[in-house]
Motif scaffolding. Structure first.
Motif, short mmCIF file in Angstrom:
data_model
loop_
_atom_site.label_atom_id
_atom_site.label_comp_id
_atom_site.label_asym_id
_atom_site.label_seq_id
_atom_site.Cartn_x
_atom_site.Cartn_y
_atom_site.Cartn_z
N SER A 1 7.56 -2.65 10.81
CA SER A 1 6.58 -2.87 9.74
C SER A 1 5.16 -2.52 10.15
CB SER A 1 6.62 -4.33 9.29
OG SER A 1 6.18 -5.18 10.32
N ASP A 2 4.31 -2.30 9.12
CA ASP A 2 2.87 -2.13 9.30
C ASP A 2 2.14 -3.45 9.06
OD1 ASP A 2 2.88 0.82 9.65
OD2 ASP A 2 3.66 0.79 7.61
N ARG A 3 2.57 -4.16 8.03
CA ARG A 3 2.02 -5.49 7.74
C ARG A 3 3.17 -6.45 7.46
NH1 ARG A 3 -1.63 -6.01 2.94
NH2 ARG A 3 -0.43 -4.29 2.06
N ILE A 4 2.86 -7.75 7.56
CA ILE A 4 3.88 -8.79 7.36
C ILE A 4 3.30 -9.89 6.48
CG2 ILE A 4 5.38 -10.48 8.46
CD1 ILE A 4 5.06 -8.79 11.08
N THR A 5 4.02 -10.23 5.41
CA THR A 5 3.69 -11.40 4.61
C THR A 5 4.75 -12.46 4.87
OG1 THR A 5 2.49 -10.26 2.85
CG2 THR A 5 3.58 -12.31 2.25
N VAL A 6 4.31 -13.69 5.14
CA VAL A 6 5.23 -14.78 5.49
C VAL A 6 5.28 -15.79 4.35
CG1 VAL A 6 5.79 -16.57 7.18
CG2 VAL A 6 4.62 -14.48 7.93
N LEU A 7 6.51 -16.12 3.94
CA LEU A 7 6.73 -17.17 2.94
C LEU A 7 7.37 -18.37 3.61
CD1 LEU A 7 8.21 -15.29 -0.18
CD2 LEU A 7 5.82 -15.74 0.38
N ARG A 8 6.99 -19.55 3.15
CA ARG A 8 7.62 -20.78 3.62
C ARG A 8 7.73 -21.74 2.45
NH1 ARG A 8 4.40 -22.34 7.78
NH2 ARG A 8 3.33 -24.10 6.79
N LYS A 9 8.96 -22.13 2.15
CA LYS A 9 9.26 -23.06 1.05
C LYS A 9 8.62 -22.59 -0.26
CE LYS A 9 9.86 -27.05 4.10
NZ LYS A 9 9.40 -28.41 4.48
N VAL B 1 -1.36 -8.22 10.20
CA VAL B 1 -1.15 -6.84 10.64
C VAL B 1 -0.20 -6.92 11.83
CG1 VAL B 1 -2.22 -4.77 11.59
CG2 VAL B 1 -3.42 -6.13 9.84
N THR B 2 0.88 -6.16 11.78
CA THR B 2 1.96 -6.31 12.76
C THR B 2 1.46 -6.14 14.20
OG1 THR B 2 3.50 -5.46 11.12
CG2 THR B 2 4.25 -5.50 13.41
N LYS B 3 0.66 -5.12 14.45
CA LYS B 3 0.23 -4.85 15.82
C LYS B 3 -0.77 -5.88 16.34
CE LYS B 3 -3.30 -1.50 14.34
NZ LYS B 3 -3.70 -0.08 14.39
N ARG C 1 0.83 -1.20 0.00
CA ARG C 1 0.00 0.00 0.00
C ARG C 1 0.87 1.26 0.00
NH1 ARG C 1 -3.75 -2.41 4.86
NH2 ARG C 1 -4.75 -4.08 3.63
N PRO C 2 0.36 2.36 -0.52
CA PRO C 2 1.13 3.60 -0.49
C PRO C 2 1.44 4.03 0.93
CG PRO C 2 -0.73 3.78 -2.02
CD PRO C 2 -0.92 2.51 -1.25
N GLY C 3 2.69 4.43 1.20
CA GLY C 3 3.08 4.97 2.49
C GLY C 3 3.22 3.96 3.61
N GLU C 4 3.34 2.67 3.28
CA GLU C 4 3.49 1.67 4.33
C GLU C 4 4.83 0.95 4.22
OE1 GLU C 4 1.09 -1.84 4.61
OE2 GLU C 4 1.44 -2.44 2.53
N ILE C 5 5.22 0.32 5.33
CA ILE C 5 6.37 -0.59 5.35
C ILE C 5 5.81 -2.00 5.49
CG2 ILE C 5 8.48 -1.28 6.52
CD1 ILE C 5 8.78 1.59 7.50
#
Length: 512
Positions: free
Chosen positions: A206-214, A222-224, A28-32
């Motif tokens: 971060s503001d959000r987190i996407t997790v990858l596995r294999k 959402v981080t919080k 998203r715009p303006g996010e980490i």
């Protein structure tokens, strides 16, 4: 909702490996937005697709709701996407300004450096990236060099910045400065993708987190609204212990004896000044200290990679100082080096050749004057399976392995040699939380099997969790040795305050 970046169904294959398998990702715009995963999970591959370095076999990319085709990094930067790589791509002999301008169409003929110095200075001021425009790259610290890489992307007009493991080479104070810079950039409308495997960092920035596995996306949070434990379990697919239980064990006789060692560094400056230390059978002794206080020189003296001016190093009854590394190996000293690529492995050789490096002289791998290839492959396959080294085959060159798999290879080779002494130098640096847990378990298993372990680390939590005693080194001298009950003294000793060598040290010397 509008997105700065959308990636849909991205699939990227390499021979024998699916690095990304139908991965969706948006920014998203303006996010980490943090991209989290184990070593080799596919994080960097996915972002290399977005940066135009790789082309996906399947999937679509949208930037500001426009479909794009990114065949080269120039295509990516033309669409406002820039990537700051973990290993910087700078010319050391050129200035900051010259590195930033390198490869651009303008200036085309005359280079008016004072004018461009001023432009770069204004960009630095806007984003809080302080570095002298006229300074040569070789004169800059690692943190300052990273700022130059960020400025390169900003000068080219990037409004989406990909940071690939940006803290891997930074000191803690530089990490704080980087985070301040990233927050300043998002406040001014930039969007940032933060690739990492460090849970505390992504939770902080971060503001959000996407997790990858294999290679697959397994979560978006959402981080919080999440926790370190939830993230760790999502990363590795199981519950992760952040602290491994350590059994109480009686120590045996001294196995590694370092007596009054003096040595100089590569510049001829004294790096070790009378270091004395004993490590006993069934004991882990830690070396704590700020980087650059003699830790690397001490490790090199112990392993035969550096000569000492005076003093001795012994493994059991065998003196190994000022002798060859083979002498240390013959004395059953195992070494997990800080530099996995330059010292720990031969990058252009395959997995089998790297795994037999300490056993090719003896049976069953040795066959007289030659190597028994069948036994070599059998031996290597067993280690590959036991230590879960993920690679397409034993013929894979180790330079193609992820950091975690490279470390597993080194651990497999070194710990299967039944060492009397194990020297581990930053064994978990750059590893994800699951791999760190595995390394910690392995070190404790070696301790319980009777090995004398010297652990060099800058992670104080790691030292306190694993070690029976911790020695603090400052400007090449041991300031003191403490156990867990006196851990509050370590910080003072790291700044140069000498601690009384009380009973715990005296007992260690007496036992030798």
């Amino acid at each position: 909702m509008k997105f700065a970046v959308e990636m849909r169904g991205i699939t990227k294959r390499f021979p024998g490996v699916i690095a990304n398998d139908q991965v969706d990702f948006d920014l998203r715009p303006g996010e980490i937005h943090a991209l989290l995963g184990e070593n080799g999970a596919g994080k960097s591959t996915l972002m290399n697709v977005l940066a135009g370095l790789y082309q996906a076999e399947d999937g679509e990319i949208y930037i500001h709701d426009r479909p794009v085709t990114l065949k080269t990094p120039r295509d990516a930067i033309d669409n406002g996407v820039g990537m700051v790589h973990q290993h910087f791509m700078l010319v050391p002999s050129l200035s900051v300004t010259e590195n930033i301008l390198l490869g651009l169409d303008q200036p085309s003929f005359f280079l008016r450096l004072p004018e461009y110095h001023q432009q770069i200075a204004l960009l630095e001021e806007r984003f809080g990236l302080k570095v002298a425009p006229e300074a040569k790259i070789w004169q800059l610290s690692v943190g300052e060099q990273q700022r130059v890489e960020i400025l390169k992307m900003l000068y080219r007009g990037a409004d989406v910045l990909i940071m690939d493991e940006p803290t891997a080479v930074l000191a803690p104070s530089e990490v704080d400065e980087l985070f301040d810079t990233l927050r300043s950039m998002t406040e001014q409308g930039k969007s940032i993708i933060f690739i990492s495997h460090k849970l505390h960092e992504v939770m902080t920035i971060s503001d959000r987190i996407t997790v990858l596995r294999k290679g697959k996306k397994v979560g978006e949070l959402v981080t919080k609204e999440t926790s370190r434990g939830e993230l760790a379990e999502s990363m590795v697919g199981r519950r992760v212990l952040f602290s491994v239980a350590k059994s109480i064990k009686e120590h045996g006789a001294a196995k590694l004896m370092i007596n009054d060692v003096h040595a100089v560094n590569d510049r001829g400056v004294k790096a070790l000044n009378g270091v004395s230390l004993n490590v006993h059978e069934g004991e882990i002794v830690g070396i704590a200290g700020v980087a650059g206080n003699g830790q690397s020189e001490l490790a090199e003296v112990i392993t035969g990679l550096r000569s000492c001016i005076s003093g001795t190093v012994q493994v059991d009854e065998c003196q190994i100082s000022n002798r060859s590394p083979k002498c240390a190996i013959d004395a059953q000293l195992a070494h997990i080096p800080m530099d996995r690529t330059g010292v720990g492995t031969a990058p252009s050789m395959n997995i089998t050749d790297n795994l037999i490096m300490k056993s090719y002289r003896s049976k069953p791998v040795s066959k007289g004057w030659s190597i028994d290839q069948r036994e070599s492959v059998k031996f290597a396959q067993q280690l590959k399976d036991d230590y879960q080294i993920i690679a397409p085959s034993l013929d894979t060159h180790v330079r193609l392995l992820s950091g975690g798999n490279l470390q597993r290879l080194i651990l497999a080779r070194e710990t299967t040699s039944d060492p009397q002494v194990l020297l581990a130098v930053h064994p978990t640096r750059g590893l994800d939380v699951g791999a760190i847990e595995g390394v910690h378990r392995l070190l404790l298993e070696q301790r319980d099997a009777g090995a004398a372990i010297l652990l060099v680390s800058e992670e104080l939590d790691e030292l306190l969790s694993l070690c029976d005693r911790v020695a603090v080194i400052y400007e090449g001298e041991i300031m003191g040795i403490v156990d867990e009950s006196e851990a509050d003294q370590i910080g003072l000793m790291m700044t140069g305050q000498r601690y009384p060598l009380e009973d715990i040290f005296s007992e260690g010397l007496d036992a030798s």
